[in-house]
Design an enzyme around this catalytic site. Sequence first.
Site, PDB file in Angstrom:
ATOM      1  N   CYS A 176      38.587 -16.464 -28.883  1.00  0.00           N
ATOM      2  CA  CYS A 176      38.413 -16.394 -30.350  1.00  0.00           C
ATOM      3  C   CYS A 176      38.419 -17.775 -31.018  1.00  0.00           C
ATOM      4  O   CYS A 176      37.972 -17.914 -32.147  1.00  0.00           O
ATOM      5  CB  CYS A 176      39.470 -15.489 -30.960  1.00  0.00           C
ATOM      6  N   HIS A 202      40.036 -16.604 -38.408  1.00  0.00           N
ATOM      7  CA  HIS A 202      39.477 -15.699 -37.398  1.00  0.00           C
ATOM      8  C   HIS A 202      39.778 -14.247 -37.803  1.00  0.00           C
ATOM      9  O   HIS A 202      40.855 -13.945 -38.313  1.00  0.00           O
ATOM     10  CB  HIS A 202      40.074 -16.003 -36.018  1.00  0.00           C
ATOM     11  N   ASN A 257      36.644  -7.318 -35.138  1.00  0.00           N
ATOM     12  CA  ASN A 257      36.930  -8.618 -34.530  1.00  0.00           C
ATOM     13  C   ASN A 257      35.776  -8.992 -33.597  1.00  0.00           C
ATOM     14  O   ASN A 257      35.587  -8.352 -32.562  1.00  0.00           O
ATOM     15  CB  ASN A 257      38.255  -8.491 -33.767  1.00  0.00           C
TER      16      ASN A 257
HETATM   17  O1  UT7 Z   1      41.352 -11.687 -31.388  1.00  0.00           O
HETATM   18  C1  UT7 Z   1      42.277 -12.259 -30.538  1.00  0.00           C
HETATM   19  C2  UT7 Z   1      43.643 -12.156 -31.008  1.00  0.00           C
HETATM   20  N1  UT7 Z   1      44.037 -10.775 -31.185  1.00  0.00           N
HETATM   21  C3  UT7 Z   1      44.935 -10.483 -32.101  1.00  0.00           C
HETATM   22  O2  UT7 Z   1      45.378 -11.356 -32.792  1.00  0.00           O
HETATM   23  C4  UT7 Z   1      45.428  -9.050 -32.201  1.00  0.00           C
HETATM   24  C5  UT7 Z   1      46.925  -9.037 -32.439  1.00  0.00           C
HETATM   25  N2  UT7 Z   1      47.530  -7.720 -32.407  1.00  0.00           N
HETATM   26  C6  UT7 Z   1      47.263  -6.757 -33.328  1.00  0.00           C
HETATM   27  O3  UT7 Z   1      46.459  -6.949 -34.212  1.00  0.00           O
HETATM   28  C7  UT7 Z   1      48.046  -5.469 -33.269  1.00  0.00           C
HETATM   29  O4  UT7 Z   1      49.061  -5.594 -32.308  1.00  0.00           O
HETATM   30  C8  UT7 Z   1      47.178  -4.221 -32.974  1.00  0.00           C
HETATM   31  C9  UT7 Z   1      46.338  -3.852 -34.176  1.00  0.00           C
HETATM   32  C10 UT7 Z   1      46.288  -4.446 -31.784  1.00  0.00           C
HETATM   33  C11 UT7 Z   1      48.083  -3.009 -32.659  1.00  0.00           C
HETATM   34  O5  UT7 Z   1      48.938  -2.759 -33.747  1.00  0.00           O
HETATM   35  P1  UT7 Z   1      50.527  -2.623 -33.536  1.00  0.00           P
HETATM   36  O6  UT7 Z   1      51.078  -2.345 -34.847  1.00  0.00           O
HETATM   37  O7  UT7 Z   1      51.015  -3.832 -32.813  1.00  0.00           O
HETATM   38  O8  UT7 Z   1      50.634  -1.330 -32.642  1.00  0.00           O
HETATM   39  P2  UT7 Z   1      51.342  -1.132 -31.218  1.00  0.00           P
HETATM   40  O9  UT7 Z   1      50.420  -1.534 -30.125  1.00  0.00           O
HETATM   41  O10 UT7 Z   1      52.722  -1.718 -31.238  1.00  0.00           O
HETATM   42  O11 UT7 Z   1      51.507   0.437 -31.223  1.00  0.00           O
HETATM   43  C12 UT7 Z   1      52.319   1.133 -32.199  1.00  0.00           C
HETATM   44  C13 UT7 Z   1      52.114   2.638 -32.003  1.00  0.00           C
HETATM   45  C14 UT7 Z   1      52.262   3.070 -30.557  1.00  0.00           C
HETATM   46  O12 UT7 Z   1      52.766   4.384 -30.568  1.00  0.00           O
HETATM   47  P3  UT7 Z   1      54.344   4.652 -30.314  1.00  0.00           P
HETATM   48  O13 UT7 Z   1      54.640   4.042 -28.957  1.00  0.00           O
HETATM   49  O14 UT7 Z   1      55.050   3.974 -31.437  1.00  0.00           O
HETATM   50  O15 UT7 Z   1      54.429   6.142 -30.350  1.00  0.00           O
HETATM   51  C15 UT7 Z   1      50.824   3.117 -30.046  1.00  0.00           C
HETATM   52  O16 UT7 Z   1      50.654   4.012 -28.970  1.00  0.00           O
HETATM   53  O17 UT7 Z   1      50.757   2.981 -32.382  1.00  0.00           O
HETATM   54  C16 UT7 Z   1      50.080   3.582 -31.274  1.00  0.00           C
HETATM   55  N3  UT7 Z   1      48.697   3.163 -31.303  1.00  0.00           N
HETATM   56  C17 UT7 Z   1      47.741   3.828 -31.965  1.00  0.00           C
HETATM   57  N4  UT7 Z   1      47.767   4.941 -32.698  1.00  0.00           N
HETATM   58  C18 UT7 Z   1      46.616   5.347 -33.251  1.00  0.00           C
HETATM   59  C19 UT7 Z   1      48.149   2.055 -30.721  1.00  0.00           C
HETATM   60  N5  UT7 Z   1      46.844   1.994 -31.005  1.00  0.00           N
HETATM   61  C20 UT7 Z   1      46.571   3.082 -31.768  1.00  0.00           C
HETATM   62  C21 UT7 Z   1      45.380   3.550 -32.379  1.00  0.00           C
HETATM   63  N6  UT7 Z   1      45.465   4.701 -33.110  1.00  0.00           N
HETATM   64  N7  UT7 Z   1      44.210   2.931 -32.257  1.00  0.00           N
END
Ligand code: UT7
Length: 335
Positions: free
Chosen positions: A114, A262, A292
């Site tokens: 990125c 970004h 993204n």
């Molecule tokens: O481009 C390069 C750099 N990339 C980035 O900078 C991305 C950085 N990270 C992020 O933007 C975020 O971490 C994400 C958007 C990818 C994910 O968001 P999050 O708030 O960190 O979610 P998480 O992975 O911690 O998941 C929280 C909950 C989990 O459920 P439980 O375990 O709490 O029951 C996941 O299973 O949300 C669930 N989950 C979803 N639910 C619905 C994860 N993805 C999804 C989804 N839809 N798409």
Amino acid sequence: MGMRSKIVGTGMYVPEQVVTNDDLAKRMETSDEWIQQRTGIKERRWITPDQSPAELGRKAILQALEQANLEVGDIECLLLATLSSQHDFPGSSFFIHEELDMGEIPCLDLRAQCSGFLYALNIADGLIISGKFKRVLVIGCEVHSTGLDISTRGRDVSVIFGDGAGAVIVEAQPDESAEASILEVRMHAEGKHARKLWIEAPSSANTPERLTHEMIDDGRIFPHMEGRYVFKHAVTRMPEVLLETLSAASCKLEDVDLFLFHQANLRINEAVASRMEIPPEKVFNNIQKYGNCSAASIPMLLAEATRKGKLSPGQLVSMTAFGSGFTWASALIRY
Ligand code: UT7
């Protein structure tokens, strides 16, 4: 005579196929509400079977050439930043080279994910300052859609990515006459975090075969990310490198007219702007429409901001990225 480099043309292209959050919710357990709340993304673009990264790249480049009133034959070198290579080898830049019939000019792929566009911009600047080339084309081009796990297993990663391309033309100008120019670019990397956001397979380190049926079945061919870990690093490193770049150019935060971050997650950009007390009207985002697009996100922002009248000649523009590697970088330009 000393030379400086200036961006003289910008262009972008995204495929016509719009994929909404509701479209994704038909293929995995997710919802429009979850995606918008966590990322700000409403929709993204995906290529159709008749399209390729090279075609996206060609269209973005043609728009940049048109804006600069230049032709393909005026370009002396092509630098492509991408993490979604069209083939394992040769690099994607060669297929763009072919699409545009670029004669025998050199081209290369740069892999800094990125932050790749800002890395490539810095290299283009160096090539121009050294007097090696007068006009370098820098492009970020990504096709993520064909490499995502579009199932509940891959939902944390697959909802954020989109396809697109953005291009800029960097041109030499004599130092004394330089009004607009690339003022400063700073780049960093920390390989110890490489496995926090990566695609593990195929891997030439896997013997005896770089790709096995087991790897495919295990989903190791898809991107994997420790989302929160990446998020935390992004909101720390982006302000750091932005301030480092401003300071190296002897500019102040208040001097900047437009901030382009970004487009990984709107919440990251809001957190960075709020920490740095940057007024929201000075930040331009388009992740809501395109998701993204990794190395393509920043040049797409530049092209769209220009066309929407958010960016005009003479303005001071700060561009900052963070991504897999980890890599992070920032550039300051007088547009
Ligand atoms: O481009 C390069 C750099 N990339 C980035 O900078 C991305 C950085 N990270 C992020 O933007 C975020 O971490 C994400 C958007 C990818 C994910 O968001 P999050 O708030 O960190 O979610 P998480 O992975 O911690 O998941 C929280 C909950 C989990 O459920 P439980 O375990 O709490 O029951 C996941 O299973 O949300 C669930 N989950 C979803 N639910 C619905 C994860 N993805 C999804 C989804 N839809 N798409």
